[in-house]
Design a protein around this motif. Structure first.
Motif, PDB file in Angstrom:
ATOM      1  N   HIS A 174       0.865  -1.176   0.000  1.00  0.00           N
ATOM      2  CA  HIS A 174       0.000   0.000   0.000  1.00  0.00           C
ATOM      3  C   HIS A 174       0.906   1.230   0.000  1.00  0.00           C
ATOM      4  CE1 HIS A 174      -4.019   1.782   0.721  1.00  0.00           C
ATOM      5  NE2 HIS A 174      -3.312   2.753   1.278  1.00  0.00           N
ATOM      6  N   CYS A 175       0.990   1.895  -1.143  1.00  0.00           N
ATOM      7  CA  CYS A 175       1.918   3.022  -1.275  1.00  0.00           C
ATOM      8  C   CYS A 175       1.559   3.781  -2.549  1.00  0.00           C
ATOM      9  CB  CYS A 175       3.365   2.531  -1.350  1.00  0.00           C
ATOM     10  SG  CYS A 175       3.700   1.493  -2.800  1.00  0.00           S
ATOM     11  N   PHE A 176       2.243   4.903  -2.755  1.00  0.00           N
ATOM     12  CA  PHE A 176       2.096   5.619  -4.018  1.00  0.00           C
ATOM     13  C   PHE A 176       3.304   5.295  -4.873  1.00  0.00           C
ATOM     14  CE2 PHE A 176       2.639   9.191  -6.922  1.00  0.00           C
ATOM     15  CZ  PHE A 176       1.388   9.206  -7.519  1.00  0.00           C
ATOM     16  N   ALA A 177       3.128   4.435  -5.844  1.00  0.00           N
ATOM     17  CA  ALA A 177       4.206   4.037  -6.749  1.00  0.00           C
ATOM     18  C   ALA A 177       4.015   4.743  -8.077  1.00  0.00           C
ATOM     19  CB  ALA A 177       4.206   2.525  -6.951  1.00  0.00           C
ATOM     20  N   ALA A 178       5.121   5.138  -8.689  1.00  0.00           N
ATOM     21  CA  ALA A 178       5.049   5.838  -9.965  1.00  0.00           C
ATOM     22  C   ALA A 178       6.269   5.483 -10.793  1.00  0.00           C
ATOM     23  CB  ALA A 178       4.982   7.345  -9.751  1.00  0.00           C
ATOM     24  N   LYS A 179       6.165   5.773 -12.082  1.00  0.00           N
ATOM     25  CA  LYS A 179       7.294   5.500 -12.973  1.00  0.00           C
ATOM     26  C   LYS A 179       8.310   6.631 -12.862  1.00  0.00           C
ATOM     27  CE  LYS A 179       4.892   2.517 -16.252  1.00  0.00           C
ATOM     28  NZ  LYS A 179       4.521   2.254 -17.639  1.00  0.00           N
ATOM     29  N   VAL A 180       8.919   6.696 -11.698  1.00  0.00           N
ATOM     30  CA  VAL A 180       9.954   7.695 -11.437  1.00  0.00           C
ATOM     31  C   VAL A 180      11.134   6.977 -10.812  1.00  0.00           C
ATOM     32  CG1 VAL A 180       8.310   9.570 -11.082  1.00  0.00           C
ATOM     33  CG2 VAL A 180       9.051   8.207  -9.131  1.00  0.00           C
ATOM     34  N   GLU A 181      12.272   7.613 -10.884  1.00  0.00           N
ATOM     35  CA  GLU A 181      13.452   7.115 -10.200  1.00  0.00           C
ATOM     36  C   GLU A 181      13.864   8.133  -9.150  1.00  0.00           C
ATOM     37  OE1 GLU A 181      14.675   4.185 -10.387  1.00  0.00           O
ATOM     38  OE2 GLU A 181      13.326   3.580 -11.997  1.00  0.00           O
ATOM     39  N   PRO A 182      14.391   7.701  -8.020  1.00  0.00           N
ATOM     40  CA  PRO A 182      14.776   8.642  -6.970  1.00  0.00           C
ATOM     41  C   PRO A 182      15.843   9.616  -7.435  1.00  0.00           C
ATOM     42  CG  PRO A 182      15.636   6.443  -6.540  1.00  0.00           C
ATOM     43  CD  PRO A 182      14.695   6.309  -7.695  1.00  0.00           C
ATOM     44  N   THR A 183      15.745  10.849  -6.946  1.00  0.00           N
ATOM     45  CA  THR A 183      16.721  11.877  -7.284  1.00  0.00           C
ATOM     46  C   THR A 183      17.648  12.101  -6.098  1.00  0.00           C
ATOM     47  OG1 THR A 183      15.119  12.955  -8.722  1.00  0.00           O
ATOM     48  CG2 THR A 183      17.017  14.273  -8.036  1.00  0.00           C
ATOM     49  N   PRO A 184      18.949  11.903  -6.256  1.00  0.00           N
ATOM     50  CA  PRO A 184      19.869  12.081  -5.126  1.00  0.00           C
ATOM     51  C   PRO A 184      19.827  13.506  -4.586  1.00  0.00           C
ATOM     52  CG  PRO A 184      20.945  10.967  -6.963  1.00  0.00           C
ATOM     53  CD  PRO A 184      19.626  11.463  -7.477  1.00  0.00           C
ATOM     54  N   GLN A 185      20.059  13.634  -3.281  1.00  0.00           N
ATOM     55  CA  GLN A 185      20.164  14.916  -2.587  1.00  0.00           C
ATOM     56  C   GLN A 185      18.879  15.757  -2.621  1.00  0.00           C
ATOM     57  OE1 GLN A 185      23.135  14.277  -4.887  1.00  0.00           O
ATOM     58  NE2 GLN A 185      23.730  13.084  -3.077  1.00  0.00           N
ATOM     59  N   LEU A 186      17.723  15.078  -2.783  1.00  0.00           N
ATOM     60  CA  LEU A 186      16.482  15.846  -2.656  1.00  0.00           C
ATOM     61  C   LEU A 186      16.351  16.337  -1.214  1.00  0.00           C
ATOM     62  CD1 LEU A 186      13.566  14.093  -4.565  1.00  0.00           C
ATOM     63  CD2 LEU A 186      14.549  16.315  -4.997  1.00  0.00           C
ATOM     64  N   GLU A 187      15.951  17.609  -1.044  1.00  0.00           N
ATOM     65  CA  GLU A 187      15.846  18.140   0.304  1.00  0.00           C
ATOM     66  C   GLU A 187      14.602  17.637   1.014  1.00  0.00           C
ATOM     67  OE1 GLU A 187      16.092  22.342   0.239  1.00  0.00           O
ATOM     68  OE2 GLU A 187      18.134  22.412  -0.548  1.00  0.00           O
ATOM     69  N   ARG A 188      13.580  17.259   0.256  1.00  0.00           N
ATOM     70  CA  ARG A 188      12.352  16.759   0.880  1.00  0.00           C
ATOM     71  C   ARG A 188      11.792  15.654   0.015  1.00  0.00           C
ATOM     72  NH1 ARG A 188       7.964  21.519   0.606  1.00  0.00           N
ATOM     73  NH2 ARG A 188       6.632  19.791   1.214  1.00  0.00           N
ATOM     74  N   ASP A 189      11.041  14.754   0.659  1.00  0.00           N
ATOM     75  CA  ASP A 189      10.459  13.639  -0.070  1.00  0.00           C
ATOM     76  C   ASP A 189       9.305  14.123  -0.937  1.00  0.00           C
ATOM     77  OD1 ASP A 189      12.148  11.822   1.190  1.00  0.00           O
ATOM     78  OD2 ASP A 189      10.804  11.681   2.907  1.00  0.00           O
ATOM     79  N   ILE A 190       9.149  13.509  -2.108  1.00  0.00           N
ATOM     80  CA  ILE A 190       7.976  13.756  -2.938  1.00  0.00           C
ATOM     81  C   ILE A 190       6.827  12.965  -2.346  1.00  0.00           C
ATOM     82  CG2 ILE A 190       7.024  13.587  -5.258  1.00  0.00           C
ATOM     83  CD1 ILE A 190       9.921  13.517  -6.280  1.00  0.00           C
ATOM     84  N   GLN A 191       5.669  13.610  -2.153  1.00  0.00           N
ATOM     85  CA  GLN A 191       4.543  12.931  -1.524  1.00  0.00           C
ATOM     86  C   GLN A 191       3.291  13.041  -2.369  1.00  0.00           C
ATOM     87  OE1 GLN A 191       3.856  13.983   2.552  1.00  0.00           O
ATOM     88  NE2 GLN A 191       5.576  12.738   3.203  1.00  0.00           N
ATOM     89  N   GLN A 192       2.401  12.058  -2.212  1.00  0.00           N
ATOM     90  CA  GLN A 192       1.091  12.053  -2.843  1.00  0.00           C
ATOM     91  C   GLN A 192       0.138  11.389  -1.872  1.00  0.00           C
ATOM     92  OE1 GLN A 192       0.175  13.314  -5.770  1.00  0.00           O
ATOM     93  NE2 GLN A 192      -1.920  12.611  -5.772  1.00  0.00           N
ATOM     94  N   GLY A 193      -0.948  12.090  -1.490  1.00  0.00           N
ATOM     95  CA  GLY A 193      -1.890  11.512  -0.536  1.00  0.00           C
ATOM     96  C   GLY A 193      -1.256  11.220   0.802  1.00  0.00           C
ATOM     97  N   GLY A 194      -0.229  11.989   1.187  1.00  0.00           N
ATOM     98  CA  GLY A 194       0.435  11.774   2.456  1.00  0.00           C
ATOM     99  C   GLY A 194       1.508  10.705   2.419  1.00  0.00           C
ATOM    100  N   LEU A 195       1.717  10.078   1.281  1.00  0.00           N
ATOM    101  CA  LEU A 195       2.720   9.027   1.163  1.00  0.00           C
ATOM    102  C   LEU A 195       3.833   9.459   0.210  1.00  0.00           C
ATOM    103  CD1 LEU A 195       0.576   5.779   0.860  1.00  0.00           C
ATOM    104  CD2 LEU A 195       1.361   6.932   2.904  1.00  0.00           C
ATOM    105  N   ASP A 196       5.065   9.039   0.542  1.00  0.00           N
ATOM    106  CA  ASP A 196       6.182   9.301  -0.355  1.00  0.00           C
ATOM    107  C   ASP A 196       5.987   8.533  -1.652  1.00  0.00           C
ATOM    108  OD1 ASP A 196       7.220  10.571   1.847  1.00  0.00           O
ATOM    109  OD2 ASP A 196       8.489   8.889   2.428  1.00  0.00           O
ATOM    110  N   VAL A 197       6.494   9.096  -2.730  1.00  0.00           N
ATOM    111  CA  VAL A 197       6.472   8.407  -4.013  1.00  0.00           C
ATOM    112  C   VAL A 197       7.534   7.311  -4.010  1.00  0.00           C
ATOM    113  CG1 VAL A 197       6.901   8.656  -6.485  1.00  0.00           C
ATOM    114  CG2 VAL A 197       5.568  10.377  -5.267  1.00  0.00           C
ATOM    115  N   VAL A 198       7.136   6.123  -4.465  1.00  0.00           N
ATOM    116  CA  VAL A 198       8.025   4.964  -4.523  1.00  0.00           C
ATOM    117  C   VAL A 198       8.254   4.616  -5.992  1.00  0.00           C
ATOM    118  CG1 VAL A 198       8.285   2.518  -3.927  1.00  0.00           C
ATOM    119  CG2 VAL A 198       7.151   4.088  -2.332  1.00  0.00           C
TER     120      VAL A 198
END
Length: 383
Positions: A174-198
């Motif tokens: 149960h999570c928010f999964a998307a066709k993205v790859e993590p970006t190094p050194q992000l200052e804050r997590d990307i969120q959707q519906g209160g959940l980080d993007v996976v």
């Protein structure tokens, strides 16, 4: 093996103040009949079983009735917890449930599957409950985000599969999964519906990934999908189909996925027009028994719009004033216009523009205001 993938039941959620329990009960009864008709072997519920961590007693009754009915079809039932659930409340009776019903809420058990065997051999089901990074750092010190904890959880799954050396596999998360790859050194997590993007790539290594959290069906990859919620819980979901995925595994893995529609107890409609048109025009007659959201486009707010609309649309649940042409609010903010006013007339006009979405006094209103203000000036002079 035939698997039914559903999620996000949200038992106990209200719809604009109206209970959804009876409507959801009917939809889940239809889902149970589909399980029977399609000869489903395993039913997956991928999180957000309840809408809150402390559901009312009637919510437990609906869940118990539904799980029992699903088990009576002969299917195995595997349930995981979502971010709306209390894992402790959802899982406290797990050891007392009848055979064939599995409620998985313990992160420590992620690498231990529920194994179901068919004519082609074993299928290993790995339930990943909703994982809160802050609560897991004492166990997984490197976990700082949903991507971290889901990645670690899938590493546990893949490690167990490698050790077993055989069998097909299904994971549930149960999570928010998307066709993205993590970006190094992000200052804050990307969120959707209160959940980080996976990133969806973290789910590699299993034959099927059953996901929950998004309320509309979605395919990230042939083997990774969201089923969405079985009921419409907002007008924004009104155009999205309701149903579940029927997943088939053969001896080599994923053989096919079919969408099974669920009934919609009451359709949702958003109507946009001047209020009088919505109240009288025949073109809106088809929506008189729907859940209705109205956006009326009159220049000025109308009196008692909800009461008047409910006379024609008994299930009108939402009314918003959205003028057809939004006027620019000249002179900056309301505070700016008040400060800039050089007379009482300008002050009143600034207020009218503020509450009327940019429209000041009409000619007749300006004349009336002038009379009233003049009378007040004369009265003050004689005082």
């Amino acid at each position: 093996m035939r698997i039914l993938h559903t999620s996000d039941w949200h038992i106990g959620r209200t719809f604009h103040g109206h209970s959804t329990l009876d409507a959801l009960r009917g939809v889940l009864e239809a889902l149970t009949q589909q399980v029977r008709d399609e000869k489903v072997d395993v039913v997956i519920v991928a999180g957000d079983v309840f809408d809150s961590g402390a559901p009312a007693a009637a919510c437990y009754t609906l869940l118990s009735d539904t799980l029992r009915a699903l088990a009576d079809t002969g299917a195995q039932v595997i349930v995981t917890s979502g971010n709306h659930d209390s894992a402790a409340r959802l899982g406290f009776q797990a050891g007392l449930l009848r055979d064939g019903i599995h409620v998985l809420t313990d992160p420590a058990a992620i690498g231990t599957p529920i194994t179901v065997t068919d004519a082609d051999g074993p299928v290993h089901f790995y339930g990943i409950p909703f994982l809160e990074p802050a609560l897991l750092r004492h166990l997984w010190p490197a976990a700082r985000s949903q991507a971290d904890v889901l990645g670690h959880a899938m590493d546990l799954v893949r490690a167990d599969l490698a050790q077993r050396g055989e069998g097909r596999s299904v994971a549930i998360a149960h999570c928010f999964a998307a066709k993205v790859e993590p970006t190094p050194q992000l200052e804050r997590d990307i969120q959707q519906g209160g959940l980080d993007v996976v990133p969806w790539s973290c789910f590699d290594g299993v034959d099927y990934m059953a996901l929950g959290h998004i309320h509309g069906r979605q395919e990230l990859a042939p083997h990774a999908r969201y089923s969405g919620a079985p009921l419409h819980y907002s007008f924004g979901e009104g155009s999205k189909p309701r149903g579940s995925w029927l997943v088939e595994l053969d001896a080599t893995g994923l053989a096919g996925v079919t969408w099974l529609e669920l009934p919609v107890p009451r359709r949702l409609a958003t109507l946009r027009a001047p209020l009088e048109d919505i109240l009288t025009d025949a073109r809106f007659a088809a929506h008189e028994e729907d859940w209705v959201s109205v956006e009326y486009t009159d220049d000025l707010p109308q009196r008692e719009p909800l009461r008047r609309l409910q006379a024609r649309f008994p299930h009108c649940a939402k009314v918003v004033h959205t003028p057809a042409a939004a006027r620019e609010r000249a002179g900056g903010t309301y505070v700016d216009r008040v400060r800039a006013a050089r007379s009482d007339r300008e002050l009143v006009d600034a207020f009218l523009q503020h509450v009327r979405d940019g429209q000041g006094a009409s000619e007749r209103e300006a004349d009336l205001l002038a009379d009233v203000l003049d009378e007040r000036t004369k009265a003050e002079a004689l005082a």
